[in-house]
Design a protein around this motif. Structure first.
Motif, PDB file in Angstrom:
ATOM      1  N   LYS A   1       0.845  -1.203   0.000  1.00 36.58           N
ATOM      2  CA  LYS A   1       0.000   0.000   0.000  1.00 36.58           C
ATOM      3  C   LYS A   1       0.878   1.250   0.000  1.00 36.58           C
ATOM      4  CE  LYS A   1      -3.706  -2.179   2.701  1.00 36.58           C
ATOM      5  NZ  LYS A   1      -4.505  -2.109   3.941  1.00 36.58           N
ATOM      6  N   LYS A   2       0.322   2.341  -0.553  1.00 40.64           N
ATOM      7  CA  LYS A   2       1.038   3.622  -0.562  1.00 40.64           C
ATOM      8  C   LYS A   2       1.098   4.173   0.864  1.00 40.64           C
ATOM      9  CE  LYS A   2       1.496   4.399  -5.133  1.00 40.64           C
ATOM     10  NZ  LYS A   2       2.668   4.806  -5.862  1.00 40.64           N
ATOM     11  N   THR A   3       2.202   4.841   1.172  1.00 46.11           N
ATOM     12  CA  THR A   3       2.429   5.305   2.552  1.00 46.11           C
ATOM     13  C   THR A   3       2.863   6.770   2.583  1.00 46.11           C
ATOM     14  OG1 THR A   3       3.096   3.055   3.156  1.00 46.11           O
ATOM     15  CG2 THR A   3       3.722   4.831   4.682  1.00 46.11           C
ATOM     16  N   ILE A   4       2.212   7.537   3.465  1.00 46.30           N
ATOM     17  CA  ILE A   4       2.597   8.940   3.706  1.00 46.30           C
ATOM     18  C   ILE A   4       3.318   8.998   5.049  1.00 46.30           C
ATOM     19  CG2 ILE A   4       1.743  11.293   4.194  1.00 46.30           C
ATOM     20  CD1 ILE A   4      -0.730  10.638   2.456  1.00 46.30           C
ATOM     21  N   LEU A   5       4.429   9.729   5.078  1.00 45.20           N
ATOM     22  CA  LEU A   5       5.115  10.030   6.345  1.00 45.20           C
ATOM     23  C   LEU A   5       4.909  11.505   6.641  1.00 45.20           C
ATOM     24  CD1 LEU A   5       7.234   9.778   8.693  1.00 45.20           C
ATOM     25  CD2 LEU A   5       9.004  10.177   6.967  1.00 45.20           C
ATOM     26  N   ILE A   6       4.435  11.821   7.844  1.00 42.62           N
ATOM     27  CA  ILE A   6       4.317  13.220   8.242  1.00 42.62           C
ATOM     28  C   ILE A   6       5.117  13.442   9.519  1.00 42.62           C
ATOM     29  CG2 ILE A   6       2.063  12.816   9.375  1.00 42.62           C
ATOM     30  CD1 ILE A   6       1.516  15.839   8.324  1.00 42.62           C
ATOM     31  N   THR A   7       6.013  14.417   9.479  1.00 50.35           N
ATOM     32  CA  THR A   7       6.858  14.678  10.639  1.00 50.35           C
ATOM     33  C   THR A   7       6.989  16.173  10.903  1.00 50.35           C
ATOM     34  OG1 THR A   7       9.106  14.499  11.502  1.00 50.35           O
ATOM     35  CG2 THR A   7       8.884  14.354   9.117  1.00 50.35           C
ATOM     36  N   GLY A   8       6.769  16.546  12.149  1.00 53.39           N
ATOM     37  CA  GLY A   8       6.889  17.951  12.550  1.00 53.39           C
ATOM     38  C   GLY A   8       8.057  18.163  13.488  1.00 53.39           C
ATOM     39  N   GLY A   9       9.049  17.258  13.432  1.00 54.36           N
ATOM     40  CA  GLY A   9      10.211  17.387  14.316  1.00 54.36           C
ATOM     41  C   GLY A   9       9.930  16.802  15.691  1.00 54.36           C
TER      42      GLY A   9
END
Length: 365
Positions: free
Chosen positions: A190-198
């Motif tokens: 499956k497609k994967t999004i990574l979200i990071t705000g530190g």
């Protein structure tokens, strides 16, 4: 005679990680070198630097508080005391060179070094130089920068484009994709999004994900959502009843290399240190610059990539409305993803720490 180097600055991970990387590179080239860090008391560097194995001493200094003028009353006194303290540190340690990486302690230390005829090098991480570095740049021996066009802030002949030092283990993602999916308990199909705000997190990014989580689940897309320390507890509460096998919500990413390896699209703030890592990772990136930084430098950092068609920029004020839609549309656009990956990879300067370390030793000699 082994050289002696003072490295000053800190305040955030974006200043501390490069400083430690430079120190490690100096040690690698010249194992007997003497290094002393100078930080600001009460700031993050006072624990991170000793943890990395280096000595640090603190100045009692703060920045100008834009939000509370009352807190600035002691600033002139602290400034004077920091200059006096810097003088005694330099007299005692007798450095051959001083290095400034940005952050509150950098200004007083480098200014004192210039008065005491100690050569100094500035490592400017951002695409937009702050007031202190602009002033200090005039008398610096060298200014190491990470972006083109910095001659608008510094004397052209003093500029060296080195890139920003990065944590190498974080960006070594080759051949780790299968292990990464296993680590996060996600599907490699499956497609994967990574979200990071530190490490502390980013309020806007967290609000966007909270608002768009149903859309992400409906599209059968996976999400690695690093919330940051400040927001994790309240978000965990708000997500009760919305738990899903596709959604992973860690407070902090212990294995950043796995997070990068698993991602098909990355959403991030536009701090200079993060951008330096993203160049090397070579994945499609959506940048949401933080509006809460001096001189709006994150927008200027992001624009350096957008100009090269190496990232997509979403303004903080518009993110809640359309960030998730833009990310989901990008996941479906293979051609755009390939173009972004290719262009961001072209901007990488992966050996910045060693290039800067060699420059420091050249000046010290």
């Amino acid at each position: 005679m082994e050289k002696r180097v003072i490295i000053s600055g800190g305040g955030t991970g974006g200043h501390i990680f490069p400083a430690v990387a430079i120190a490690n590179a100096l040690k690698k080239i010249s194992p007997n070198i003497e290094i002393l860090f100078v930080g600001a008391n009460g700031r993050m560097e006072m624990e991170k630097v000793p943890a990395a194995g280096y000595k640090i001493t603190g100045l009692d200094i703060q920045g100008f508080q834009r939000k509370s003028l009352l807190k600035n009353i002691l600033l002139p006194y602290k400034m004077v005391m920091s200059l006096i303290r810097s003088r005694s540190i330099i007299k005692e340690f007798k450095p051959d060179i001083a290095v400034g990486v940005g952050g509150y302690a950098s200004g007083p230390l480098l200014y004192t070094a210039s008065l005491m005829k100690i050569p100094y090098l500035i490592q400017e991480q951002n695409s937009y130089a702050g007031i202190t570095n602009k002033k200090l740049g005039k008398h610096a021996a060298k200014i190491c920068v990470a972006f083109q066009g910095m001659e608008q802030f510094f004397p052209k002949e003093k500029i060296l484009i080195t890139g920003n030092p990065i944590r190498k283990d974080t960006v070594e993602i080759e051949g780790k994709r299968a292990a990464a999916f296993e680590f996060f308990g996600l599907s490699p199909h499956k497609k994967t999004i990574l979200i990071t705000g530190g490490s502390l997190g980013a309020g806007t990014l967290n609000k966007c994900m909270l608002a768009g989580i149903d859309k992400i689940v409906a599209e059968d897309v996976q999400l690695i959502w690093q919330t940051g320390k400040y927001y994790h507890e309240s978000l965990t509460q708000q997500l009760i009843g919305k738990e899903h096998i596709n959604i992973k919500v860690p407070e902090f990413l212990q294995k950043m290399d796995f997070a990068y390896a698993a991602a098909d699209v990355i959403i991030s703030r536009a701090g200079a240190g993060t951008i330096a890592e993203l160049y090397v990772v070579k994945k499609p990136v959506i940048l949401v610059p933080s509006p809460n930084v001096a001189e709006d430098h994150q927008t200027k950092n992001a624009m350096a990539l957008v100009k090269n068609d190496a990232a997509i920029l979403v303004r903080d004020i518009e993110a809640e409305q359309n960030l998730v839609d833009i990310a989901l549309a990008l996941l479906k656009n293979n051609e755009k993803c390939e173009k972004l990956s290719e262009n961001i990879g072209r901007m990488a300067l992966p050996d910045a720490d060693e290039v800067i370390a060699r420059e420091i030793l050249k000046i010290a000699n």
